[in-house]
Design an enzyme around this catalytic site. Structure first.
Site, PDB file in Angstrom:
ATOM      1  N   GLU A 110      -0.271   6.412  45.444  1.00 35.38           N
ATOM      2  CA  GLU A 110       0.321   7.738  45.533  1.00 35.38           C
ATOM      3  C   GLU A 110      -0.707   8.712  46.083  1.00 35.38           C
ATOM      4  OE1 GLU A 110       3.138   8.637  42.427  1.00 35.38           O
ATOM      5  OE2 GLU A 110       2.349  10.676  42.262  1.00 35.38           O
ATOM      6  N   ASP A 112      -0.829  12.882  46.422  1.00 32.47           N
ATOM      7  CA  ASP A 112      -0.069  14.040  45.948  1.00 32.47           C
ATOM      8  C   ASP A 112      -0.626  15.374  46.414  1.00 32.47           C
ATOM      9  OD1 ASP A 112       1.507  12.358  44.387  1.00 32.47           O
ATOM     10  OD2 ASP A 112       0.282  12.646  42.598  1.00 32.47           O
ATOM     11  N   GLU A 114       0.508  18.805  44.748  1.00 36.55           N
ATOM     12  CA  GLU A 114       1.342  19.399  43.710  1.00 36.55           C
ATOM     13  C   GLU A 114       0.989  20.876  43.598  1.00 36.55           C
ATOM     14  OE1 GLU A 114       2.218  15.868  40.555  1.00 36.55           O
ATOM     15  OE2 GLU A 114       0.148  16.603  40.618  1.00 36.55           O
TER      16      GLU A 114
END
Length: 300
Positions: A110, A112, A114
């Site tokens: 993953e 990310d 955010e």
């Protein structure tokens, strides 16, 4: 659309002039949300406009919402212009990320971006994270203040991911580089991933460790995604269903997998990243000794 790239005032009361950098976001064509993405959850909270070039995702008491790319990628350049919800936003999480957790639930990759709501009006922060063959407990978070009000207009949030490094950008300024090191390659994302754009309730952890939950008095919280770019190595199943093969779908002479603009940071980009990390970074896992008794190898 006009994107603010000059002197601006951040919501934490400091004035910064970001360095000049090449605009990687100008190199590739935009993809249509309607043609290139599917709704992943919260269908009624997903609204497409302008022939699928703009997506509004909302969070209310009933649900958040999200989009997922129809293609899976094995490296590339991924970017979107995002305008965050205005007003009080603690606990709200807007995410633009790559993941294969649906295929590899116990050892997923993953990458990310955010964007986390704050307990003060418009004071959002950006958290970056990388998982390689791991789980949520093995993340490598770094957090930054933004040097602008991200709710006033759209700004670019971008990711380079290839076999050399993973780089996170805000308005084309690199804020973090995670280099692929053969000495600990197992922690580097290496399996095909989908692109996700979401908004959801992160009350349990997002704002000061969950101290401030989402206040639905201010709902719905609406985030706009536009100018989506997803260019790189699209995977497809090989005969027999084993492994994948790449078709490099680059609408430009610059290849986001192997091109020189993507293999390493330029001196100009390196200077800009040093600026961002000195001025804006307020948390790095590499400095979190209470969390790690033995620091991850890339921190040494």
């Amino acid at each position: 659309m006009i994107f603010c790239m000059t002197v601006v005032v951040s919501s934490h009361s400091k004035v910064y002039t970001p360095p000049g950098v090449p605009h990687l976001t100008d190199l590739f064509s935009h993809v249509s949300f309607e043609q290139s993405f599917s709704t992943s959850f919260g269908g009624s909270n997903v609204k497409l406009f302008n022939n699928g070039s703009l997506a509004n995702l909302s969070l209310d008491k009933e649900s958040g919402s999200g989009l997922v790319s129809k293609n899976k990628y094995l490296y590339g350049f991924f970017s979107s212009a995002i305008k965050l919800p205005s007003g009080l936003s603690p606990g709200v999480v807007v995410a633009f990320y790559l993941s294969n957790a649906d295929v590899y639930p116990h050892n997923h990759d993953e990458i990310d971006i955010e964007l986390l709501g704050h307990d003060k009006r418009n004071d959002w922060v950006i958290q970056t994270n990388v998982y390689g063959n791991g789980s949520v407990s093995t993340g490598r978070e770094e957090k930054f203040y933004l040097w602008f009000d991200p709710t006033a207009q759209q700004h670019y949030y971008s990711i380079i991911w290839n076999k050399y490094h993973t780089v996170f950008f805000v308005d084309n300024i690199p804020v973090r580089e995670f280099v692929h090191n053969n000495g600990f390659s197992s922690v580097y994302p290496s399996k095909p991933m989908s692109v996700h754009a979401t908004i959801w309730d992160g009350s349990e952890w997002a704002t000061h460790g969950g101290k401030y939950p989402v206040n639905y008095k201010y709902a719905p919280f609406v985030v706009s995604f536009a100018e989506m770019e997803a260019t790189g190595c699209i995977t497809s199943s090989t005969p027999g269903g084993v492994g994948s093969s790449c078709s490099k779908a680059a609408p430009s002479s610059v290849d986001p997998v192997e091109g020189q603009d993507f293999v390493r940071l330029s001196s100009q980009q390196s200077v800009a990243m040093d600026w961002a990390r000195r001025k804006l970074m307020f948390y790095s896992y590499c400095n979190d000794k209470p969390r790690y008794k033995v620091m991850p190898p890339e921190c040494k």
